[in-house]
Design a protein around this motif. Structure first.
Motif, mmCIF file in Angstrom:
data_model
loop_
_atom_site.group_PDB
_atom_site.id
_atom_site.type_symbol
_atom_site.label_atom_id
_atom_site.label_comp_id
_atom_site.label_asym_id
_atom_site.label_seq_id
_atom_site.Cartn_x
_atom_site.Cartn_y
_atom_site.Cartn_z
ATOM 1 N N MET A 1 0.460 -1.217 -0.121
ATOM 2 C CA MET A 1 0.145 -0.168 -0.296
ATOM 3 C C MET A 1 0.805 0.833 0.370
ATOM 4 N N ALA A 5 -2.533 5.458 -0.106
ATOM 5 C CA ALA A 5 -3.835 4.709 0.684
ATOM 6 C C ALA A 5 -3.479 5.111 1.554
ATOM 7 N N SER A 6 -2.173 4.920 2.107
ATOM 8 C CA SER A 6 -2.148 4.209 3.714
ATOM 9 C C SER A 6 -3.399 5.092 4.153
ATOM 10 N N ARG A 9 -6.630 5.417 4.328
ATOM 11 C CA ARG A 9 -7.043 4.711 5.355
ATOM 12 C C ARG A 9 -7.371 4.692 6.588
ATOM 13 N N LEU A 13 -9.917 4.966 9.633
ATOM 14 C CA LEU A 13 -9.742 4.617 10.548
ATOM 15 C C LEU A 13 -10.185 5.256 11.666
ATOM 16 N N GLU A 89 -5.408 -1.777 13.404
ATOM 17 C CA GLU A 89 -5.042 -1.992 12.716
ATOM 18 C C GLU A 89 -4.228 0.021 12.296
ATOM 19 N N LEU A 93 -0.746 0.713 10.250
ATOM 20 C CA LEU A 93 -1.236 1.385 9.838
ATOM 21 C C LEU A 93 0.138 2.677 9.564
#
Length: 109
Positions: A1, A5-6, A9, A13, A89, A93
């Motif tokens: 990723m 994109a990270s 995300r 989150l 998560e 990340l």
């Protein structure tokens, strides 16, 4: 990723995490209101005769309130599990983003 994109995300989150925290606050407030109702019912039941029909009705109502509290507790537990999963998560990340930044901006010696 990739980095973008990270990051996207991560922001998604974090928004979900705040949403879950708000839901937990609402559930805790609802449970507190139910506890106050139960306290008042217990106090008023103490002043009545045990054979009184009002006591039986109060006991039934207290049982319903306790069932609602148990249901809210189960929902809160489910939300806390989701919250823990999101925290895990998010931590992952953040490490990925940190590594991406380090590798992108690493100075060549």
């Amino acid at each position: 990723m990739g980095f973008a994109a990270s990051s996207a995300r991560l922001y998604m989150l974090l928004a979900r995490k705040m949403d879950l925290e708000f839901q937990l606050q609402q559930i805790n407030q609802a449970r507190l209101r139910l506890t106050n109702v139960l306290d008042k019912l217990y106090a008023s039941a103490q002043s009545l005769e045990p054979e009184n029909s009002a006591v039986i009705l109060q006991e039934q109502f207290m049982e319903r309130v306790q069932n609602q509290d148990k249901r809210l507790e189960l929902i809160a537990n489910r939300i806390q599990l989701q919250h823990q999963a999101i925290n895990t998560e998010v931590d992952g990340l953040r490490k990925i983003i940190s590594k991406s930044i380090d590798s992108t901006f690493k100075l060549q010696a």
